[in-house]
Scaffold this active site. Structure first.
Site, PDB file in Angstrom:
ATOM      1  N   LYS A   1     -24.018  87.127  24.765  1.00  0.00           N
ATOM      2  CA  LYS A   1     -24.952  86.264  23.659  1.00  0.00           C
ATOM      3  C   LYS A   1     -26.234  85.466  24.116  1.00  0.00           C
ATOM      4  O   LYS A   1     -26.432  85.587  25.029  1.00  0.00           O
ATOM      5  CB  LYS A   1     -24.013  84.762  23.534  1.00  0.00           C
ATOM      6  CG  LYS A   1     -24.270  84.297  22.142  1.00  0.00           C
ATOM      7  CD  LYS A   1     -23.063  84.792  21.130  1.00  0.00           C
ATOM      8  CE  LYS A   1     -23.352  84.500  19.624  1.00  0.00           C
ATOM      9  NZ  LYS A   1     -22.286  84.831  18.780  1.00  0.00           N
TER      10      LYS A   1
ATOM     11  N   ASP B   1     -26.737  85.641  14.690  1.00  0.00           N
ATOM     12  CA  ASP B   1     -26.172  84.565  14.511  1.00  0.00           C
ATOM     13  C   ASP B   1     -26.497  83.583  13.837  1.00  0.00           C
ATOM     14  O   ASP B   1     -27.372  83.865  13.175  1.00  0.00           O
ATOM     15  CB  ASP B   1     -25.548  84.263  15.864  1.00  0.00           C
ATOM     16  CG  ASP B   1     -24.349  83.417  16.118  1.00  0.00           C
ATOM     17  OD1 ASP B   1     -23.281  83.847  16.185  1.00  0.00           O
ATOM     18  OD2 ASP B   1     -24.666  82.245  16.355  1.00  0.00           O
TER      19      ASP B   1
ATOM     20  N   TRP C   1     -21.457  83.099   2.635  1.00  0.00           N
ATOM     21  CA  TRP C   1     -21.378  83.614   1.605  1.00  0.00           C
ATOM     22  C   TRP C   1     -20.492  84.856   1.475  1.00  0.00           C
ATOM     23  O   TRP C   1     -19.854  84.957   0.409  1.00  0.00           O
ATOM     24  CB  TRP C   1     -23.004  84.213   1.553  1.00  0.00           C
ATOM     25  CG  TRP C   1     -23.169  85.387   0.453  1.00  0.00           C
ATOM     26  CD1 TRP C   1     -23.483  85.147  -0.995  1.00  0.00           C
ATOM     27  CD2 TRP C   1     -23.460  86.563   0.897  1.00  0.00           C
ATOM     28  NE1 TRP C   1     -23.680  86.594  -1.393  1.00  0.00           N
ATOM     29  CE2 TRP C   1     -23.733  87.493  -0.330  1.00  0.00           C
ATOM     30  CE3 TRP C   1     -23.536  87.418   2.045  1.00  0.00           C
ATOM     31  CZ2 TRP C   1     -24.087  88.669  -0.365  1.00  0.00           C
ATOM     32  CZ3 TRP C   1     -23.469  88.844   2.156  1.00  0.00           C
ATOM     33  CH2 TRP C   1     -23.899  89.299   0.926  1.00  0.00           C
TER      34      TRP C   1
END
Ligand code: GLU
Length: 446
Positions: free
Chosen positions: A124, A164, A242
């Protein structure tokens, strides 16, 4: 393994890293029993090794804003675990990013990636850069400065970042452009979440939300329930929210609430194609407010300062940020009769909230299983890039379906309780952990 002792050691070594410590505790508490049945894990000190990242790069990112002012941010890449493949995971641009947040995300990513069935380790990255209110030119200059520092530490066989929170297709474009310029390497597979004309996979933008709904469908089916007609409350209005709202609507559910940091929009009539398209506009505006949704659509009502969890719903889908649903929110949802919560954001629920859902016996599934469709489709994007070809949307969707079904089956296998109910938290944690632990064991003490 003694969870209290390991946690006490980690708290001493990493004081104040609350998100990281929270994520580790949740996994260790879930796997303790199984771990203790494997003396070979204990001998190789798998737990002590798996909780620490392999390495962390920290760097300064300096760029010039539209006023000509010099700005400095901090950038990071956490390469967490490479036992089952090259490091893989997103980049988060958010003002609250710090090593604790990225370590928690990298740790979670390691097990999530293991669940996808694809060969990807965990990583990450990100920066405390705040995209809110920034112009597109500022975003571009920041992304270029970020990549100027990062490029030597990533690559198609070593570490493959993606997006992200705060880092979507536009940002991946700027990052990829700068990577190619600096590295003079033009393989399309160094980042995922790319645009369709330069190596992106059809369906990657939708994948996290679509995958989450496929997982939820399986979970509901197992419990003899259905999405059809269910009222869904969603937090957030970015890419993930979404995708989730789109697929939920397609599968016959009604998305009756959407929220942002400014409040919640009640949407009793559900979604339409225009409303779904407007969610993307809202995200791209970089204003981080949901109120304009209710200004644009007269059947929606904005309530300032309220969370999505204040709206009576059947299913709650946290799609925004870690710890966005706390114990009080859980109590409110339960009082209103919510019967399913699927975490789509990473660690979206606090431990108190998870405990409340489990005590109440409602369906609950954790982010590392529910949202794994995003990184899984990144894995499919990497495969296409390495094969130098592009699959049709239907092919990607079919593979995503299959992967989400496999993840659900793994959760059921490891999470089935003696009383017949399925503990999805345990199931996801044990399934992910066993795979990484076995891979580490077989590759020696390194
Ligand atoms: N940021 C996403 C996640 O939390 C996607 C990561 C990726 O595609 O590499 O899983």
């Amino acid at each position: 393994m003694n969870v209290s002792k390991i946690m006490a050691d980690l708290e001493r070594k990493h004081p104040g890293e609350s998100e990281y410590l929270q994520a580790v505790r949740e996994v260790l508490e879930s796997i303790e029993e199984v771990y203790n049945q494997h003396p070979e894990f204990e001998k190789a000190k798998i737990v002590e090794r798996i909780v620490e990242p392999d390495r962390i790069f920290t760097f300064r990112v300096t760029w010039v804003d539209d006023q000509g002012e010099v700005q400095t941010n901090l950038g990071y890449r956490v390469q967490f675990n490479s036992a089952i493949g090259p490091y893989k995971g997103g980049i988060r641009f958010h003002k609250a990013v710090n090593p604790s947040m990225l370590k928690f995300l990298g740790f979670e990513q390691t097990f999530k990636n293991a669940l996808t069935t694809l060969p990807m380790g965990g990583g990450k990255g990100g920066s405390d850069f705040d995209p809110v209110g920034k112009s597109p030119a500022e975003i571009m200059r920041f992304c270029q400065a970020f990549m100027t520092e990062l490029w030597q530490n990533i690559g198609v066989d070593t570490d493959i970042p993606a997006g992200d929170v705060g880092c979507g297709g536009r940002e991946i474009g700027f990052l990829n452009g700068m990577y190619q310029k600096l590295a003079r390497k033009y393989h399309t597979g160094v980042l995922t979440g790319k645009g369709m004309t330069w190596g992106g996979s059809i369906l990657r933008p939708e994948a996290t939300g679509f995958g989450a709904l496929y997982f939820t469908e399986h979970m509901l089916k197992k419990a003899n329930k259905s999405l059809r007609g269910a009222r869904i409350a969603i937090s957030g209005f970015g890419n993930v929210a979404w995708g989730a709202a789109t697929k939920a609507t397609e599968l016959g559910a009604k998305v009756i609430a959407l929220s942002g940091p400014d409040g919640v929009c009640l949407n009793p009539e559900g979604m339409t194609p225009e409303k779904l398209a407007f969610m993307l506009e809202l995200r791209a505006s970089n204003k981080n407010v949901v109120a304009p949704f209710a200004e644009k659509f007269p059947d929606a009502t904005f309530i300032p300062g309220k969370k999505a969890w204040s709206v009576p719903c059947d299913i709650a889908l946290p799609c925004a940020f870690q710890n966005e649903l706390n114990g009080d929110d859980a109590a409110e949802l339960l009082k209103n009769g919510t019967w399913c919560v699927a975490e789509v954001s990473n660690m979206g629920c606090t431990p108190e909230a998870i405990h409340a859902f489990q005590q109440a016996g409602i369906l609950f599934a954790p982010g590392k299983a529910v949202n794994a469709g995003g990184v899984a489709t990144s894995g499919l994007e990497m495969t296409q890039n390495c094969m130098h070809l592009s699959w049709a949307g239907a092919e990607v969707d079919e593979k995503l379906h299959f992967i989400m079904q496999s993840i659900h089956e793994a959760c059921v296998k490891y999470g089935q309780q003696p009383d017949g109910h399925i503990d999805y938290v345990k199931g996801a944690n044990i399934a992910g952990f066993m795979k990484v632990a076995e891979a580490m064991l077989e590759q020696g003490i390194i």
